[in-house]
Design a protein around this motif. Structure first.
Motif, PDB file in Angstrom:
ATOM      1  N   ALA A 173       0.844  -1.190   0.000  1.00 48.37           N
ATOM      2  CA  ALA A 173       0.000   0.000   0.000  1.00 48.37           C
ATOM      3  C   ALA A 173       0.882   1.243   0.000  1.00 48.37           C
ATOM      4  O   ALA A 173       2.121   1.154   0.012  1.00 48.37           O
ATOM      5  CB  ALA A 173      -0.938  -0.013   1.201  1.00 48.37           C
TER       6      ALA A 173
ATOM      7  N   GLU B 107      -6.972  -1.498   0.757  1.00 53.09           N
ATOM      8  CA  GLU B 107      -6.253  -2.093  -0.380  1.00 53.09           C
ATOM      9  C   GLU B 107      -6.816  -3.474  -0.695  1.00 53.09           C
ATOM     10  O   GLU B 107      -7.039  -3.817  -1.861  1.00 53.09           O
ATOM     11  CB  GLU B 107      -4.761  -2.184  -0.050  1.00 53.09           C
ATOM     12  CG  GLU B 107      -3.867  -2.430  -1.238  1.00 53.09           C
ATOM     13  CD  GLU B 107      -3.819  -1.260  -2.201  1.00 53.09           C
ATOM     14  OE1 GLU B 107      -3.596  -1.506  -3.413  1.00 53.09           O
ATOM     15  OE2 GLU B 107      -4.011  -0.101  -1.769  1.00 53.09           O
TER      16      GLU B 107
ATOM     17  N   LYS C 139     -10.350  -3.177  -2.191  1.00 49.80           N
ATOM     18  CA  LYS C 139     -10.284  -2.704  -3.581  1.00 49.80           C
ATOM     19  C   LYS C 139      -9.966  -3.869  -4.524  1.00 49.80           C
ATOM     20  O   LYS C 139     -10.590  -4.004  -5.595  1.00 49.80           O
ATOM     21  CB  LYS C 139      -9.210  -1.621  -3.704  1.00 49.80           C
ATOM     22  CG  LYS C 139      -9.062  -1.048  -5.099  1.00 49.80           C
ATOM     23  CD  LYS C 139      -7.979   0.030  -5.146  1.00 49.80           C
ATOM     24  CE  LYS C 139      -6.613  -0.564  -4.915  1.00 49.80           C
ATOM     25  NZ  LYS C 139      -5.520   0.442  -5.047  1.00 49.80           N
ATOM     26  N   ASP C 140      -9.009  -4.712  -4.139  1.00 50.54           N
ATOM     27  CA  ASP C 140      -8.642  -5.859  -4.976  1.00 50.54           C
ATOM     28  C   ASP C 140      -9.775  -6.883  -5.046  1.00 50.54           C
ATOM     29  O   ASP C 140     -10.033  -7.456  -6.103  1.00 50.54           O
ATOM     30  CB  ASP C 140      -7.375  -6.518  -4.419  1.00 50.54           C
ATOM     31  CG  ASP C 140      -6.140  -5.636  -4.568  1.00 50.54           C
ATOM     32  OD1 ASP C 140      -6.183  -4.699  -5.391  1.00 50.54           O
ATOM     33  OD2 ASP C 140      -5.151  -5.879  -3.850  1.00 50.54           O
TER      34      ASP C 140
END
Length: 370
Positions: free
Chosen positions: A235, A301, A304-305
């Motif tokens: 990140a 993070e 989001k993935d």
């Protein structure tokens, strides 16, 4: 009486009457399946152990294995035709099966593994892999004389260090998945700079290859499935990179809700982590607020993935590779029995809510500024 006992004991002195010298056997450790140039035939490559000190090993520059390739209309026929080239073939110790992508574009996977599943000698723990290269090329890559099948098999142990490897897919698991919803992911093998690597994965639906995932997709799928056993979350904070190392999963809960025929899937997972790298010059890991900020960054993070892989599963592959059907089957059995034949359609329209909680419990020997 003594003579009678002597007569009975004589056969036992002969040892194993049906034993065979190991040099007379072909112990298969790996198998590769490709399309054949001959119409309506399939190509089989078997990787066979070469006993130390044998004449074959001397002729092949001390290689520990040999590869035998034959083509036939069925795999069983190919195995029998290989006996024209090598000794009796035993698959009791087979560790891997490689399948070329092009094979699954024309032949159902269920047909490909059918012979191995029916064969009592082939272990159901044998691992199944995909490759875009010819399997003969993969099985022919001798790195320092090591046996390629063993190298590939042992790479699976790195799942505790990286989240970019899928959980091992055994022959038994593949068969079970094909008999249930028919959707799953299969780890891919490739060659990079002369080395065998695990890279990417195939998406199987209804026994056919319907898509290919990259390493980032695999990591996101592992987060969605709760299969992350290690690895790094990368990140950025204040414009500087940081890394959070995953320690272990603390919890996972999946619930499903129905509104008519519309399905909602709720996934909640928790992990502990370690702040393993932080390039921000003003970092202060002793402050709880600072660690909380990094935890939120890492969580965002991951989410989001996961959002990206959910979109791919629902709109590109249109199949429930994540295995959520098991929760629907258990939590809504009547709905499942009625709609299991159109699971892919239901999954593609479902709402998937994903929550991840990451707690940093360690930040190494560098703590911050006092």
């Amino acid at each position: 009486m003594k003579r009678l006992w002597l007569i009975l004991l004589i056969p036992l002195l002969a040892g194993c009457w049906d034993s065979r010298n190991i040099e007379e056997l072909s112990l298969v450790v790996g198998m590769g399946i490709d399309n054949s140039k001959k119409k309506d035939e399939i190509k089989l490559t078997q990787q066979i152990l070469v006993p130390p000190g044998s004449s074959v090993q001397e002729n092949q520059a001390q290689l520990k294995y040999k590869n035998v390739t034959v083509s036939a209309k069925t795999l069983h026929e190919a195995i029998r035709d290989s006996l024209l080239i090598t000794n009796t073939v035993l698959t009791n110790h087979q560790r891997i099966m490689l399948i070329n992508e092009d094979v699954l574009k024309k032949i159902p996977m269920e047909a490909i593994i059918n012979q191995a599943i029916r064969d009592n000698n082939t272990r159901r723990s044998c691992l199944v892999y995909l490759t875009k290269r010819p399997t003969k090329e993969i099985l022919g890559l001798a790195d320092d004389g090591e046996i390629p099948s063993n190298v590939i098999y042992e790479l699976k142990d790195n799942v505790k260090r990286t989240n970019k490897i899928l959980p091992p897919l055994t022959m038994g698991k593949a068969s079970s998945s094909l008999q249930s919803d028919g959707s799953f992911a299969i780890q891919a093998v490739d060659i990079r700079r002369g080395k065998l690597i695990l890279e990417g994965a195939g998406v199987i639906n209804n026994s056919k290859l319907v898509g290919v995932m990259n390493d980032e997709d695999i990591a996101a799928l592992n987060w969605l499935n709760g299969n992350v056993k290690g690895g790094i979350i990368e990140a950025v904070q204040h414009g500087k990179p940081l890394s959070v190392e995953v320690i272990k999963r603390t919890r996972r809960k999946v619930t499903t809700e129905l509104n008519g025929d519309h399905l909602t899937i709720n996934v909640k997972v928790g992990y502990t982590g370690r702040l393993s790298e932080d390039w921000y010059g003003k970092e202060n890991s002793f402050q709880e607020a600072y660690l909380k900020e990094i935890e939120h960054i890492a969580e965002d993070e991951v989410k989001k993935d996961v959002k990206k892989i959910v979109y791919k599963l629902q709109h590109e592959y249109k199949t429930g590779v994540a295995g959520f059907y098991r929760y629907v089957e258990n939590q809504h059995p009547k709905f499942w029995e009625k709609n299991k034949q159109k699971w892919d359609e239901i999954f593609s329209k479902a709402d998937i809510n994903y929550e991840v909680d990451i707690r940093i419990i360690d930040f190494g020997s560098k703590g911050g500024i006092k």
